[in-house]
Design an enzyme around this catalytic site. Structure first.
Site, mmCIF file in Angstrom:
data_model
loop_
_atom_site.group_PDB
_atom_site.id
_atom_site.type_symbol
_atom_site.label_atom_id
_atom_site.label_comp_id
_atom_site.label_asym_id
_atom_site.label_seq_id
_atom_site.Cartn_x
_atom_site.Cartn_y
_atom_site.Cartn_z
ATOM 1 N N GLU A 1 0.829 -1.210 0.000
ATOM 2 C CA GLU A 1 0.000 0.000 0.000
ATOM 3 C C GLU A 1 0.862 1.259 0.000
ATOM 4 O O GLU A 1 0.578 2.218 -0.719
ATOM 5 C CB GLU A 1 -0.948 0.011 1.200
ATOM 6 C CG GLU A 1 -2.007 -1.079 1.170
ATOM 7 C CD GLU A 1 -2.990 -0.971 0.002
ATOM 8 O OE1 GLU A 1 -3.320 0.164 -0.419
ATOM 9 O OE2 GLU A 1 -3.416 -2.011 -0.490
ATOM 10 N N LEU B 1 1.379 -9.056 -5.113
ATOM 11 C CA LEU B 1 0.784 -9.810 -3.995
ATOM 12 C C LEU B 1 -0.478 -9.155 -3.458
ATOM 13 O O LEU B 1 -1.246 -9.776 -2.728
ATOM 14 C CB LEU B 1 1.785 -9.910 -2.831
ATOM 15 C CG LEU B 1 3.048 -10.699 -3.025
ATOM 16 C CD1 LEU B 1 3.920 -10.599 -1.780
ATOM 17 C CD2 LEU B 1 2.720 -12.143 -3.338
ATOM 18 N N ARG B 2 -0.692 -7.884 -3.786
ATOM 19 C CA ARG B 2 -1.768 -7.114 -3.185
ATOM 20 C C ARG B 2 -3.131 -7.785 -3.341
ATOM 21 O O ARG B 2 -3.908 -7.851 -2.395
ATOM 22 C CB ARG B 2 -1.812 -5.703 -3.772
ATOM 23 C CG ARG B 2 -2.799 -4.822 -3.054
ATOM 24 C CD ARG B 2 -2.906 -3.453 -3.690
ATOM 25 N NE ARG B 2 -3.868 -2.668 -2.964
ATOM 26 C CZ ARG B 2 -5.185 -2.780 -3.101
ATOM 27 N NH1 ARG B 2 -5.696 -3.651 -3.942
ATOM 28 N NH2 ARG B 2 -5.993 -2.012 -2.384
ATOM 29 N N LYS B 3 -3.440 -8.271 -4.523
ATOM 30 C CA LYS B 3 -4.756 -8.890 -4.751
ATOM 31 C C LYS B 3 -4.977 -10.062 -3.799
ATOM 32 O O LYS B 3 -6.034 -10.193 -3.190
ATOM 33 C CB LYS B 3 -4.911 -9.336 -6.196
ATOM 34 C CG LYS B 3 -6.272 -9.943 -6.468
ATOM 35 C CD LYS B 3 -6.465 -10.312 -7.903
ATOM 36 C CE LYS B 3 -7.871 -10.870 -8.066
ATOM 37 N NZ LYS B 3 -8.144 -11.282 -9.426
ATOM 38 N N VAL C 1 -5.403 -8.768 -0.151
ATOM 39 C CA VAL C 1 -6.613 -7.998 0.117
ATOM 40 C C VAL C 1 -7.889 -8.771 -0.216
ATOM 41 O O VAL C 1 -8.866 -8.694 0.527
ATOM 42 C CB VAL C 1 -6.581 -6.661 -0.666
ATOM 43 C CG1 VAL C 1 -7.887 -5.898 -0.539
ATOM 44 C CG2 VAL C 1 -5.424 -5.801 -0.184
#
Length: 140
Positions: free
Chosen positions: A49, A97-99, A102
């Protein structure tokens, strides 16, 4: 001229030393315990983020080309000379990696030390230093 929200950027960057410390500690003492896994997961999420928030603020403030994705944010700040390729490459892997972090958190392997975790403390501090250097150079 440029309308760069330096206060916002520096506020986000100020979080990085604690994240780097947490990721370093996880690397050194990893046992696969649930609390370690959850802490690693949150540190990776926050790092992703921060990288995208700071990148987006730089893109907007310095009127760079529009980003089409989170990965593109990292590509743009690399192409514009904000960060070196050695920092951009692992940051790109991080934002990928965010997907999962989250939206698909039920699939996250919490008992495993993620391969980026040992590398990120150095990368995050390099990101912070390089963003600060870019701000100083461009806003003189």
């Amino acid at each position: 001229m440029y309308d760069v929200n330096v206060t916002y950027i520096r506020s986000r960057l100020a979080c990085l030393p604690e994240l780097a410390q947490a990721l370093s500690a996880a690397t050194v003492s990893w046992s696969g315990a649930l609390t370690e896994g959850l802490a690693q997961e949150r540190a990776l999420h926050l790092a992703a983020e921060i990288a995208t928030d700071v990148g987006h603020a730089l893109i907007d403030g310095f009127i760079m080309r529009d980003a089409s994705s989170y990965e593109d944010i990292i590509d743009i700040i690399s192409e514009e000379g904000v960060v070196a390729k050695e920092v951009a490459e692992p940051l790109r892997r991080l934002v990928l990696l965010r997907k999962t972090l989250v939206q698909e958190y039920d699939l996250w392997p919490r008992k495993e030390l993620h391969p980026l975790t040992p590398e990120l403390p150095r990368v995050l501090m390099g990101f912070s230093d390089q963003v600060e250097a870019y701000l100083k150079k461009e806003l003189i």
